[in-house]
Design a protein around this motif. Sequence first.
Motif: not given
Length: 193
Positions: A143-172
Motif C-alpha cells: 500500500w505504501l509503495n503504491e501510494a508513493r508511486k501515485l504521488a510521484e506520477s501526479i508530481g509536485d502539486r500544491k493542490d493535493i492533500h499530503q497529510e493522508f492517503f486512502y487505500t481501497a480494497g474491492y474484493d473478498s
Amino acid sequence: MFNAVKNFFISPPLEMPEFTLLEKNEELGYELREYAAGKWTSTTVEGISYDKAGSTAFWKLFNYIKGNNDRGQKIAMTAPVTACVQHGAGPNCENSFTYSFYLPKEYHENAPEPTEKGVFSSENPKRKVFVRTFSGFAKEEQWLNEARKLAESIGDRKDIHQEFFYTAGYDSPFKLMNRRNEVWIFLKDNEKE
C-alpha cells in the motif's frame, strides 16, 4: 460447486460509489475521478500496523452491516472498503487509520445508527481523487509503495492533500485472482465545490 470455484476468480456484483472519470493517464498509471456525495459508516483505529488496524476495524464495520445497529437491520456488503491513513509524527509513532464501508444508496437518507462504540456514520461530499489501481493481496508495504508511486506520477502539486492517503480494497478475501486494489490522493479544492 461451480459457484464456489467461480468466487475464487470473480467477485459478486456489489454496489459502489458513483464517480465520473475526469482524466486517465495510462503512461503514468493514474486516473482522476470525481466521486458523488455519499454516506459511509466508519471507525478509527490508532496503531502502528496497518494490517492489525484493518482487522480490528473490519470486524467492527462488518458487525454493523450484520445488524449491530439501532434497527438490528442487515445491510448488503458494498465495495470498496476504504482506509484513510494518517501517519504519526515519527517512525515509531501511532498512526490513525479510519476504515469505512460505503452504504447502499437506499440508506443515504435514513441509515441505521451504529450502536458499537467508535463506529459512526458520515456524509462524504463530492470530491476529486487521483487513483492508482493494482492487483494482488495487498499488505502494508505494498500500500505504501503504491501510494508513493501515485504521488510521484501526479508530481509536485500544491493542490493535493499530503497529510493522508486512502487505500481501497474491492474484493473478498476468498477471491484469489484478478484482485482490485487502489490508492487515492485527494485534491484540496474539494471543500470549495
